[in-house]
Design a protein around this motif. Structure first.
Motif, PDB file in Angstrom:
ATOM      1  N   GLN A 194     -24.849  13.177  -3.402  1.00  6.48           N
ATOM      2  CA  GLN A 194     -24.643  14.368  -2.562  1.00  6.48           C
ATOM      3  C   GLN A 194     -25.952  15.104  -2.296  1.00  6.48           C
ATOM      4  O   GLN A 194     -26.033  15.918  -1.392  1.00  6.48           O
ATOM      5  N   LYS A 195     -26.992  14.786  -3.092  1.00  9.50           N
ATOM      6  CA  LYS A 195     -28.303  15.396  -2.822  1.00  9.50           C
ATOM      7  C   LYS A 195     -29.086  14.536  -1.840  1.00  9.50           C
ATOM      8  O   LYS A 195     -29.924  15.024  -1.108  1.00  9.50           O
ATOM      9  N   PHE A 202     -24.145  21.254   2.298  1.00  9.05           N
ATOM     10  CA  PHE A 202     -23.673  19.908   1.932  1.00  9.05           C
ATOM     11  C   PHE A 202     -23.695  19.725   0.408  1.00  9.05           C
ATOM     12  O   PHE A 202     -22.709  19.316  -0.209  1.00  9.05           O
ATOM     13  N   ILE A 203     -24.843  20.060  -0.196  1.00 10.98           N
ATOM     14  CA  ILE A 203     -24.961  19.874  -1.646  1.00 10.98           C
ATOM     15  C   ILE A 203     -23.965  20.772  -2.374  1.00 10.98           C
ATOM     16  O   ILE A 203     -23.272  20.335  -3.299  1.00 10.98           O
ATOM     17  N   ILE A 262     -34.119  22.080  -2.661  1.00 16.38           N
ATOM     18  CA  ILE A 262     -34.125  20.777  -1.961  1.00 16.38           C
ATOM     19  C   ILE A 262     -34.099  21.011  -0.450  1.00 16.38           C
ATOM     20  O   ILE A 262     -34.838  20.365   0.300  1.00 16.38           O
ATOM     21  N   ILE A 319     -30.257  13.812   8.069  1.00 12.88           N
ATOM     22  CA  ILE A 319     -31.299  14.466   8.877  1.00 12.88           C
ATOM     23  C   ILE A 319     -32.221  13.406   9.481  1.00 12.88           C
ATOM     24  O   ILE A 319     -32.589  13.471  10.652  1.00 12.88           O
ATOM     25  N   MET A 349     -20.269   8.514   0.705  1.00 12.87           N
ATOM     26  CA  MET A 349     -19.789   9.813   0.222  1.00 12.87           C
ATOM     27  C   MET A 349     -18.326   9.776  -0.216  1.00 12.87           C
ATOM     28  O   MET A 349     -17.835  10.692  -0.859  1.00 12.87           O
ATOM     29  N   PHE A 351     -20.216  19.696  -2.260  1.00  7.91           N
ATOM     30  CA  PHE A 351     -19.858  18.562  -3.115  1.00  7.91           C
ATOM     31  C   PHE A 351     -20.155  18.802  -4.593  1.00  7.91           C
ATOM     32  O   PHE A 351     -19.697  18.046  -5.447  1.00  7.91           O
ATOM     33  N   GLU A 352     -20.951  19.843  -4.913  1.00 11.09           N
ATOM     34  CA  GLU A 352     -21.315  20.029  -6.319  1.00 11.09           C
ATOM     35  C   GLU A 352     -20.661  21.254  -6.963  1.00 11.09           C
ATOM     36  O   GLU A 352     -20.444  21.276  -8.167  1.00 11.09           O
ATOM     37  N   PRO A 385     -27.395  14.132   2.589  1.00  7.22           N
ATOM     38  CA  PRO A 385     -27.724  15.048   3.688  1.00  7.22           C
ATOM     39  C   PRO A 385     -29.138  14.812   4.219  1.00  7.22           C
ATOM     40  O   PRO A 385     -29.378  14.923   5.425  1.00  7.22           O
ATOM     41  N   ILE A 386     -30.058  14.449   3.320  1.00  8.42           N
ATOM     42  CA  ILE A 386     -31.435  14.181   3.766  1.00  8.42           C
ATOM     43  C   ILE A 386     -31.454  12.938   4.648  1.00  8.42           C
ATOM     44  O   ILE A 386     -32.108  12.903   5.696  1.00  8.42           O
ATOM     45  N   PHE A 427     -27.638  23.053   6.646  1.00  2.51           N
ATOM     46  CA  PHE A 427     -26.849  21.836   6.472  1.00  2.51           C
ATOM     47  C   PHE A 427     -27.045  21.235   5.076  1.00  2.51           C
ATOM     48  O   PHE A 427     -26.083  20.950   4.364  1.00  2.51           O
ATOM     49  N   ILE A 428     -28.309  21.067   4.690  1.00  4.05           N
ATOM     50  CA  ILE A 428     -28.569  20.432   3.392  1.00  4.05           C
ATOM     51  C   ILE A 428     -28.008  21.309   2.269  1.00  4.05           C
ATOM     52  O   ILE A 428     -27.334  20.814   1.356  1.00  4.05           O
TER      53      ILE A 428
END
Lengths: 170, 505
Positions: free
Chosen positions: B392-393, A124-125, A149, B400, B225, A128-129, B396-397, A120-121
């Motif tokens: 965006q970094k 997700f990053i 990350i 969670i 977002m 969007f990047e 997501p954290i 997921f992380i």
């Protein structure tokens, strides 16, 4: 939201809320009164939800009348969803976020916590990047950082929550 | 009076140990970080820590939550000044003067002033809290079911009115939807299961914490977002410690904002954001003409007013939590939930059952306030780095954490679903200008309304007269009606006509 689309949204939500209010009222009336158990009628489980259902209906009806006064129906001739709003960058970003989060929640409990969390992380990053117009070779660093990350967060969450706070993970 | 001081002294001493002080420092600092990150609000911070600390002892856990609450409301000012984005809604009015100051190269000065204002606001409200909590607690002892019914309705109406100033109708609808959510599941008198539609999970009811993490956490993530980038003001942060003279000059504003913040905090469900706006507005009205000109362009007085107001609201919001079990704001609602989880039963009986607890909470506020002040004035530069992490970094954290927080309390995936549902629905409702605070207040007050309305109807055998003849009931009824009528157009136009006629005559 523009004022025009707000009038439309108010019309639609008030209709939904009136339906909900009436449904709550009807269901509350159908609840047992407990009078057969020698209990006071006023202790019936339906008393308070019935009152709440009634209030929701009355308040939503007031909103319906107000939106009709502002000519909500005429606004619908131009279509239900405002033109161009679906193609907007912000709408796309909102929908992407919701879909990614829903997918993550879907896989929780089905796989070991670490796998969906990492995925997921990372995804997700990247979504969007990552810039599709640029060649992959110039964006390797982005991929690596995202993976890093994701690994660190997954490990930290598992360690901190399970060992330090003694909390169960999905 | 002296007994109060003695209890307070005892409570202060009880936290003077390494473990408590360590908890104070990390929880306050974490609060500041959560507060300053847009997308992470005070409510969410307190909700997340509630789930994390539920294995701890009650006093440790509540201390941590109060530190988080005070730290995060203050922390919001940091991003308001440096990013022009309020870190929490409480700092919305701080952006008006904080950001212009930062753009003029005075970011350090603005941070220092905001920190001092927050500190003084918290201190004023803490004093008010220690005077009024026991007093209100004693009065509340005489309240019966009839009064509590009115408190629930009054809370929803006034909260809806103040948190949706443009359209109170939507605030009230949100409040009643919240009350309905509380009706789902088993009720407290006959153990009859309502609105579960055969679902085993729903028959247990909808837990407050997952719903709040959704409405204040996930909904916030979606809304953050939506936009792609933010710019941090690139300014050197030099002197942070404010000059005493600079702050002392505005003593009137500070005291006024402190009192406004405390009172607004004590009003059910009306939180720090409104407190800050009202105290900012009052400061602007009563400022000298030359100072009023500067409001919105970098006025020190404006910055002090909003920051004093929002932090004074925190202890204010805890007063009704302790005495009536009615939360004064959204984070206070979570705090109330946390107290219940830990077996503390706030409410009128607390002055008899555990009078020392009130003073323990005041002592917790005291330590949190001191920690906020010291941490706020130090470690400013490394904190700015955190603000530069792209969203965006970070998001997501945060998501969670929302998931784990929602899951942790009862280890049910159903609660994760509740969190997601309230997040998406909360986001849509917010887009349509429905405030979230009355909804949450409704979820909390639902049970109180349910039990007390039925109990009072049984007591009076269906007679509704006592709801209007008992003195406090009558007062609450009149205030509720005034709030509703003051917002309806035809009353306004009728009053307008009457006054016009008088003026013409």
């Amino acid at each position: 939201m523009t004022e025009k689309s707000m009038v439309k949204a108010d019309f639609v939500t008030s209709v939904i809320l009136i339906a909900m209010g009436i449904a709550i009222l009807v269901l509350s009336i159908q609840m047992p009164t407990m009078a057969d158990r020698n209990q006071s009628v006023y202790s019936a489980p339906g008393v308070v939800p019935g009152f709440i259902g009634l209030m929701i209906t009355i308040l939503s009806f007031a909103m319906l009348l107000r939106s009709l006064k502002k000519k909500a129906l005429a606004e619908f001739r131009e279509g239900i969803i405002p033109k161009g709003s679906l193609g907007q960058e912000s709408t796309k970003r909102i929908l992407t976020t919701i879909v990614l989060c829903l997918l993550y929640a879907f896989f929780l409990g089905k796989l070991w916590f670490g796998i969906p969390t990492f995925a997921f992380i990372f995804v997700f990053i990247i979504i969007f990047e990552y810039d599709r117009k640029k060649p992959l070779s110039t964006q390797v660093k982005k991929l690596l950082i995202a993976a890093l990350i994701a690994v660190i967060t997954t490990a930290a969450v598992m360690l901190v929550f399970q060992k330090l706070f003694l909390v169960n993970l999905p | 009076m002296f007994q109060g001081l003695e209890l307070f002294g005892g409570a202060l001493l009880s936290f003077l140990n390494f473990r408590s002080l360590f908890n104070v420092i990390w929880a306050t600092e974490l609060g500041i970080i959560i507060g300053m990150l847009p997308g992470l609000t005070a409510t969410m911070g307190v909700a997340l820590l509630t789930t994390l600390t539920y294995t701890m002892q009650a006093n440790d856990a509540i201390l941590i939550l109060i530190c988080m609450y005070i730290g995060s409301i203050y922390g919001g000012s940091r991003s308001a000044i440096l990013l022009n984005i309020p870190g929490t809604p409480a700092s919305a009015s701080t952006t008006l003067d904080g950001f212009p100051l930062a753009k003029a190269g005075q970011a350090g000065r603005a941070i220092g002033i905001a920190t001092t204002g927050s500190f003084l606001g918290s201190v004023i409200a803490m004093i008010a809290m220690s005077i009024f909590t026991p007093m209100i607690g004693n009065v509340a002892l005489s309240f019966q079911s009839f009064e509590f019914v009115w408190f629930a309705i009054f809370g929803i109406i006034i909260c809806g009115n103040l948190t949706a100033p443009k359209d109170p109708l939507k605030g009230w609808i949100a409040g009643f939807i919240g009350l309905f959510v509380a009706m789902i599941g088993m009720e407290g008198i006959h153990a009859y299961i309502r609105f579960s539609f055969g679902s085993h999970n729903l028959s247990g009811g909808i837990s407050l914490l997952p719903a709040m993490v959704g409405a204040f956490g996930f909904a916030e993530i979606i809304s953050v977002m939506r936009h792609s980038k933010v710019e941090v003001v690139n300014t050197k942060i030099e002197r942070i410690l404010p000059k005493l003279r600079e702050v002392a000059k505005y003593w009137k504003t500070i005291i006024r904002s402190g009192i406004i913040g405390t009172i607004i905090g004590a009003v059910p469900g009306v939180g720090e954001d409104i407190a800050a706006w009202v105290s900012y507005d009052m400061a602007k009205r009563s400022a000298k003409p030359e100072e009023r000109e500067k409001f919105g362009k970098g006025s020190i007085e404006g910055l002090i007013a909003s920051e004093t107001g929002n932090n004074a609201c925190v202890p204010g919001a805890i007063i009704p939590v302790l005495t009536l079990a009615i939360p004064g704001s959204a984070p206070a609602a979570v705090l109330l939930g946390a107290m219940l989880i830990h077996g503390v039963r706030p409410g009128p009986l607390i002055t008899i059952e555990s009078p020392s607890f009130i003073y323990e909470v005041i002592a917790m506020v005291f330590y949190a306030t001191i920690a906020m002040f010291l941490l706020g004035l130090t470690m400013v530069r490394p904190m700015v780095k955190i603000l530069q992490v792209p969203r965006q970094k970070l998001m997501p954290i945060v998501f969670i954490l929302c998931v784990v927080g929602a899951f942790a309390l009862q280890s049910r995936l159903f609660d994760v679903g509740i969190m997601m549902f309230f997040g998406v629905v909360g986001f849509i409702l917010r887009e349509m200008d429905y405030p979230m605070a009355p909804l949450v207040l409704g979820i909390i007050l639902g049970d109180m309304l349910d039990k007390n309305l039925r109990r009072s109807l049984i007591l009076s055998d269906g007679n509704i007269a006592p709801f209007f003849t008992r003195p406090i009931c009558l007062a609450l009824f009149i205030v509720t009606m005034l709030v509703v009528l003051s917002r309806s157009k035809w009353v306004k136009s009728m009053l307008g006509k009457v006054f016009k006629k008088k003026a013409a005559a």
